[in-house]
Design a protein around this motif. Structure first.
Motif, PDB file in Angstrom:
ATOM      1  N   GLU A  60      34.768   1.811 -13.937  1.00 17.64           N
ATOM      2  CA  GLU A  60      35.648   1.849 -12.766  1.00 17.64           C
ATOM      3  C   GLU A  60      34.959   2.523 -11.583  1.00 17.64           C
ATOM      4  OE1 GLU A  60      36.291   2.888 -15.804  1.00 17.64           O
ATOM      5  OE2 GLU A  60      38.296   2.270 -16.488  1.00 17.64           O
ATOM      6  N   TYR A  61      34.188   3.576 -11.878  1.00 12.78           N
ATOM      7  CA  TYR A  61      33.542   4.304 -10.784  1.00 12.78           C
ATOM      8  C   TYR A  61      32.416   3.475 -10.169  1.00 12.78           C
ATOM      9  CZ  TYR A  61      32.160   8.367  -8.049  1.00 12.78           C
ATOM     10  OH  TYR A  61      31.883   9.231  -7.002  1.00 12.78           O
ATOM     11  N   VAL A  62      31.641   2.787 -10.986  1.00 11.92           N
ATOM     12  CA  VAL A  62      30.591   1.914 -10.446  1.00 11.92           C
ATOM     13  C   VAL A  62      31.212   0.806  -9.597  1.00 11.92           C
ATOM     14  CG1 VAL A  62      28.806   0.225 -11.038  1.00 11.92           C
ATOM     15  CG2 VAL A  62      28.878   2.435 -12.219  1.00 11.92           C
ATOM     16  N   ASP A  63      32.301   0.223 -10.067  1.00 11.89           N
ATOM     17  CA  ASP A  63      33.001  -0.794  -9.272  1.00 11.89           C
ATOM     18  C   ASP A  63      33.423  -0.226  -7.920  1.00 11.89           C
ATOM     19  OD1 ASP A  63      32.763  -2.649 -11.304  1.00 11.89           O
ATOM     20  OD2 ASP A  63      34.800  -2.334 -12.089  1.00 11.89           O
ATOM     21  N   ALA A  64      33.963   0.999  -7.948  1.00 13.75           N
ATOM     22  CA  ALA A  64      34.414   1.631  -6.709  1.00 13.75           C
ATOM     23  C   ALA A  64      33.231   1.921  -5.786  1.00 13.75           C
ATOM     24  CB  ALA A  64      35.170   2.918  -7.023  1.00 13.75           C
ATOM     25  N   LEU A  65      32.126   2.397  -6.337  1.00 15.75           N
ATOM     26  CA  LEU A  65      30.942   2.688  -5.517  1.00 15.75           C
ATOM     27  C   LEU A  65      30.447   1.439  -4.796  1.00 15.75           C
ATOM     28  CD1 LEU A  65      28.981   5.022  -7.967  1.00 15.75           C
ATOM     29  CD2 LEU A  65      29.894   5.700  -5.734  1.00 15.75           C
ATOM     30  N   LEU A  66      30.404   0.325  -5.492  1.00 17.07           N
ATOM     31  CA  LEU A  66      29.924  -0.913  -4.868  1.00 17.07           C
ATOM     32  C   LEU A  66      30.915  -1.421  -3.826  1.00 17.07           C
ATOM     33  CD1 LEU A  66      28.397  -2.677  -8.005  1.00 17.07           C
ATOM     34  CD2 LEU A  66      27.165  -1.571  -6.124  1.00 17.07           C
ATOM     35  N   ALA A  67      32.200  -1.272  -4.093  1.00 11.12           N
ATOM     36  CA  ALA A  67      33.202  -1.661  -3.094  1.00 11.12           C
ATOM     37  C   ALA A  67      33.111  -0.745  -1.869  1.00 11.12           C
ATOM     38  CB  ALA A  67      34.602  -1.599  -3.707  1.00 11.12           C
ATOM     39  N   ASP A  68      32.865   0.528  -2.093  1.00 10.03           N
ATOM     40  CA  ASP A  68      32.663   1.497  -1.013  1.00 10.03           C
ATOM     41  C   ASP A  68      31.457   1.090  -0.167  1.00 10.03           C
ATOM     42  OD1 ASP A  68      32.528   3.773   0.575  1.00 10.03           O
ATOM     43  OD2 ASP A  68      32.294   5.178  -1.080  1.00 10.03           O
ATOM     44  N   LEU A  69      30.367   0.754  -0.840  1.00  7.94           N
ATOM     45  CA  LEU A  69      29.160   0.329  -0.123  1.00  7.94           C
ATOM     46  C   LEU A  69      29.424  -0.931   0.694  1.00  7.94           C
ATOM     47  CD1 LEU A  69      26.147   0.664   0.469  1.00  7.94           C
ATOM     48  CD2 LEU A  69      25.661  -0.584  -1.652  1.00  7.94           C
ATOM     49  N   ASP A  70      30.192  -1.858   0.148  1.00  7.12           N
ATOM     50  CA  ASP A  70      30.507  -3.086   0.890  1.00  7.12           C
ATOM     51  C   ASP A  70      31.133  -2.765   2.243  1.00  7.12           C
ATOM     52  OD1 ASP A  70      29.556  -4.937  -0.952  1.00  7.12           O
ATOM     53  OD2 ASP A  70      31.467  -5.066  -2.034  1.00  7.12           O
ATOM     54  N   GLN A  71      31.956  -1.726   2.284  1.00  3.16           N
ATOM     55  CA  GLN A  71      32.630  -1.391   3.537  1.00  3.16           C
ATOM     56  C   GLN A  71      31.695  -0.735   4.551  1.00  3.16           C
ATOM     57  OE1 GLN A  71      36.310   0.718   2.840  1.00  3.16           O
ATOM     58  NE2 GLN A  71      37.100  -0.853   1.468  1.00  3.16           N
ATOM     59  N   ASP A  72      30.529  -0.261   4.082  1.00  2.00           N
ATOM     60  CA  ASP A  72      29.553   0.365   4.988  1.00  2.00           C
ATOM     61  C   ASP A  72      28.381  -0.552   5.324  1.00  2.00           C
ATOM     62  OD1 ASP A  72      30.912   2.736   5.265  1.00  2.00           O
ATOM     63  OD2 ASP A  72      29.812   3.789   3.693  1.00  2.00           O
ATOM     64  N   LEU A  73      28.379  -1.769   4.793  1.00  2.00           N
ATOM     65  CA  LEU A  73      27.219  -2.651   4.985  1.00  2.00           C
ATOM     66  C   LEU A  73      26.985  -3.010   6.449  1.00  2.00           C
ATOM     67  CD1 LEU A  73      27.313  -5.153   1.982  1.00  2.00           C
ATOM     68  CD2 LEU A  73      25.792  -3.204   2.349  1.00  2.00           C
ATOM     69  N   HIS A  74      28.053  -2.982   7.242  1.00  2.00           N
ATOM     70  CA  HIS A  74      27.891  -3.324   8.655  1.00  2.00           C
ATOM     71  C   HIS A  74      26.913  -2.377   9.350  1.00  2.00           C
ATOM     72  CE1 HIS A  74      30.820  -0.043   8.687  1.00  2.00           C
ATOM     73  NE2 HIS A  74      30.406   0.202   9.908  1.00  2.00           N
ATOM     74  N   TYR A 312      39.790   8.680  -5.084  1.00  2.04           N
ATOM     75  CA  TYR A 312      38.714   7.722  -4.809  1.00  2.04           C
ATOM     76  C   TYR A 312      38.858   6.472  -5.675  1.00  2.04           C
ATOM     77  CZ  TYR A 312      33.948   6.012  -4.030  1.00  2.04           C
ATOM     78  OH  TYR A 312      32.856   5.247  -3.691  1.00  2.04           O
ATOM     79  N   LEU A 313      39.342   6.660  -6.888  1.00  2.00           N
ATOM     80  CA  LEU A 313      39.508   5.538  -7.816  1.00  2.00           C
ATOM     81  C   LEU A 313      40.854   4.839  -7.663  1.00  2.00           C
ATOM     82  CD1 LEU A 313      37.953   7.121 -11.033  1.00  2.00           C
ATOM     83  CD2 LEU A 313      37.035   5.198  -9.719  1.00  2.00           C
ATOM     84  N   ASN A 314      41.697   5.336  -6.790  1.00  2.00           N
ATOM     85  CA  ASN A 314      43.017   4.744  -6.570  1.00  2.00           C
ATOM     86  C   ASN A 314      42.898   3.592  -5.567  1.00  2.00           C
ATOM     87  OD1 ASN A 314      45.653   4.111  -5.910  1.00  2.00           O
ATOM     88  ND2 ASN A 314      46.318   6.231  -5.662  1.00  2.00           N
ATOM     89  N   PRO A 315      43.130   2.344  -6.002  1.00  2.00           N
ATOM     90  CA  PRO A 315      42.965   1.199  -5.088  1.00  2.00           C
ATOM     91  C   PRO A 315      43.921   1.234  -3.904  1.00  2.00           C
ATOM     92  CG  PRO A 315      43.968   0.509  -7.165  1.00  2.00           C
ATOM     93  CD  PRO A 315      43.524   1.919  -7.354  1.00  2.00           C
ATOM     94  N   ALA A 316      44.960   2.046  -3.979  1.00  2.00           N
ATOM     95  CA  ALA A 316      45.911   2.142  -2.861  1.00  2.00           C
ATOM     96  C   ALA A 316      45.405   3.070  -1.760  1.00  2.00           C
ATOM     97  CB  ALA A 316      47.261   2.631  -3.373  1.00  2.00           C
ATOM     98  N   LYS A 317      44.334   3.805  -2.035  1.00  2.00           N
ATOM     99  CA  LYS A 317      43.803   4.749  -1.056  1.00  2.00           C
ATOM    100  C   LYS A 317      42.478   4.255  -0.496  1.00  2.00           C
ATOM    101  CE  LYS A 317      46.035   8.867  -2.991  1.00  2.00           C
ATOM    102  NZ  LYS A 317      46.838   9.201  -1.804  1.00  2.00           N
ATOM    103  N   SER A 318      42.175   4.656   0.712  1.00  2.00           N
ATOM    104  CA  SER A 318      40.925   4.257   1.369  1.00  2.00           C
ATOM    105  C   SER A 318      39.761   5.084   0.835  1.00  2.00           C
ATOM    106  CB  SER A 318      41.054   4.468   2.884  1.00  2.00           C
ATOM    107  OG  SER A 318      39.819   4.271   3.524  1.00  2.00           O
ATOM    108  N   PHE A 319      38.586   4.465   0.734  1.00  2.00           N
ATOM    109  CA  PHE A 319      37.392   5.227   0.363  1.00  2.00           C
ATOM    110  C   PHE A 319      37.052   6.242   1.458  1.00  2.00           C
ATOM    111  CE2 PHE A 319      36.379   1.153  -1.941  1.00  2.00           C
ATOM    112  CZ  PHE A 319      36.575   1.670  -3.208  1.00  2.00           C
ATOM    113  N   GLN A 320      37.149   5.808   2.707  1.00  2.00           N
ATOM    114  CA  GLN A 320      36.748   6.683   3.809  1.00  2.00           C
ATOM    115  C   GLN A 320      37.886   7.597   4.222  1.00  2.00           C
ATOM    116  OE1 GLN A 320      33.744   5.469   6.526  1.00  2.00           O
ATOM    117  NE2 GLN A 320      35.019   5.906   8.304  1.00  2.00           N
TER     118      GLN A 320
END
Length: 401
Positions: A60-74, A312-320
């Motif tokens: 779950e944490y690796v999934d979250a880390l990659l999703a977090d990174l996706d939001q910073d790719l810009h 951080y692992l809660n999909p209802a909350k923002s990573f940032q």
């Protein structure tokens, strides 16, 4: 706060300055990955670390880390990663399988430089040492091993869960696993520590022949057990003797001090840390991670992520959790707070290259710092004097608005 780069002029440190220009080139880009779990929270630690449950939520944490990174790719803007640092917590609690999936996912999103430095923080416990070979096969090419002391009574006072023999074995196992580049973390100024105690620890570390030694004084930080229940620390005279004798010992054995608490063999400074100190860019992912990102239009933005792992692992909350654009009048202090930690400082040209501001914005503070003997009088470099390194906070005050 949003920076208005169209303003005609600003007064910084008493000197008129031009508006911030678009950056001629973007700085090197690094990635910091925070893994927030430890076997046990140490009483001196103020990092975002949390006692691990028997089963870690690796997938779950690796999934979250990659999703977090996706939001910073810009913010990558086509750059490649020059370094990656796994910090914590204790990142080596994660399996090689989990870290391998994470690294693969990162490289699919941002290309790696051919000579990328990938550092993993690890502790000396036997269980973690068994993973070293697997970590090396993933492409992790640098370890930072948290020793702190080799003496049992000091380790117990610090709440560490390893012993001195395990610390010695960890360095040998790192080398056997193929790590020809590794750091040992060592503290001084420990409870009831004498000069002989401190130098004994340092000699043992040097004997293990790491390429890099982080040697820093224990400080009591707010929101820690030690802050609320302070141990008896050495007197100031003893601390000064330890600092002077330790620096001489490190230099004698070929470890050059290049930063406030960092010593390295020739050609072996930590490139990830050098990127921090030279005001490079870094994406920060993971619970509580911080980032600093430059944009072609001249904006420089600091970011921070949601701190608690459960949030951080809660999909209802923002990573940032937040972000802040640095204003022009904050830039001198922000830049120099990093650059002046380096014993050699940085070339003066790096300031306009990394901030988009003219060197004139430093002029008044620079004059005052030079006159007070805290900053070297050298037009082509921004570097603290020996006295300035001892009184770095006083030096930085000259550039604080």
């Amino acid at each position: 706060m949003t920076t208005d780069s169209s303003a005609s002029s600003l007064i910084i440190g008493g000197a008129a300055s031009s508006p911030r220009a678009p950056l001629p080139t973007l700085p090197p880009l690094a990635l910091y990955i925070h893994i927030p779990w430890c076997v046990r929270k140490c009483p001196y630690c103020d990092f975002n670390s949390h006692t691990a449950s028997p089963v870690l939520p690796e997938q779950e944490y690796v999934d979250a880390l990659l999703a977090d990174l996706d939001q910073d790719l810009h913010a990558a803007y086509g750059r490649e990663l020059t370094s990656i640092f796994f910090g914590g917590g204790t990142p080596s609690l994660f399996s090689a399988e989990a870290l391998g999936r994470l690294l693969q996912g990162v490289e699919q999103r941002i290309p790696f430089a051919a000579d990328i430095e990938i550092t993993l923080e690890a502790n000396p416990g036997t269980f973690e040492q068994e993973k070293f070979v697997a970590y090396r096969k993933l492409g992790i090419n640098r370890l930072s091993i948290g020793i702190q002391s080799f003496q049992q009574e000091k380790l117990e006072a610090l709440g560490r869960i390893h012993n001195g023999d395990e610390a010695v074995r960890a360095a040998g196992m790192a080398r056997q696993a193929g790590f020809d580049n590794f750091n040992l973390d060592l503290m001084h100024g420990l409870p009831d520590q004498s000069l002989d105690d401190a130098l004994s620890d340092l000699r043992q570390a040097i004997a293990l022949k790491p390429t890099h030694i982080s040697w820093y004084q224990l400080t009591l930080e707010p929101n820690t057990v030690f802050w609320n229940q302070p141990p008896v620390l050495p007197e100031d005279d003893t601390l000064w003797d330890i600092q002077e004798a330790g620096q001489a010992l490190l230099a004698e054995h070929g470890y050059a001090q290049y930063e406030v608490s960092a010593y390295a063999q020739a050609g072996r400074p930590a490139r990830h840390n050098l990127n921090y100190w030279s005001f490079g860019d870094f994406i920060g992912i993971g619970a509580g991670a911080h980032g600093k990102l430059s944009h072609p239009d001249g904006r420089i933005v600091r970011t921070w992520k949601t701190r608690l792992p459960k949030d951080y692992l809660n999909p209802a909350k923002s990573f940032q959790a937040g972000e802040k654009s640095l204003s022009n009048d904050e830039m001198p202090f922000e830049f120099l707070m990093n650059a002046l930690r380096l014993t050699a400082g940085v070339e003066s040209r790096l300031y306009p290259e990394r901030t988009g501001l003219s060197l004139e914005t430093l002029a008044e503070g620079r004059r005052e710092a030079e006159q007070s003997g805290l900053l070297q009088v050298e037009p082509s470099r921004l570097a603290a004097t020996e006295r300035g390194q001892l009184f770095l906070n006083d030096l930085l005050q000259q550039f604080l608005n």
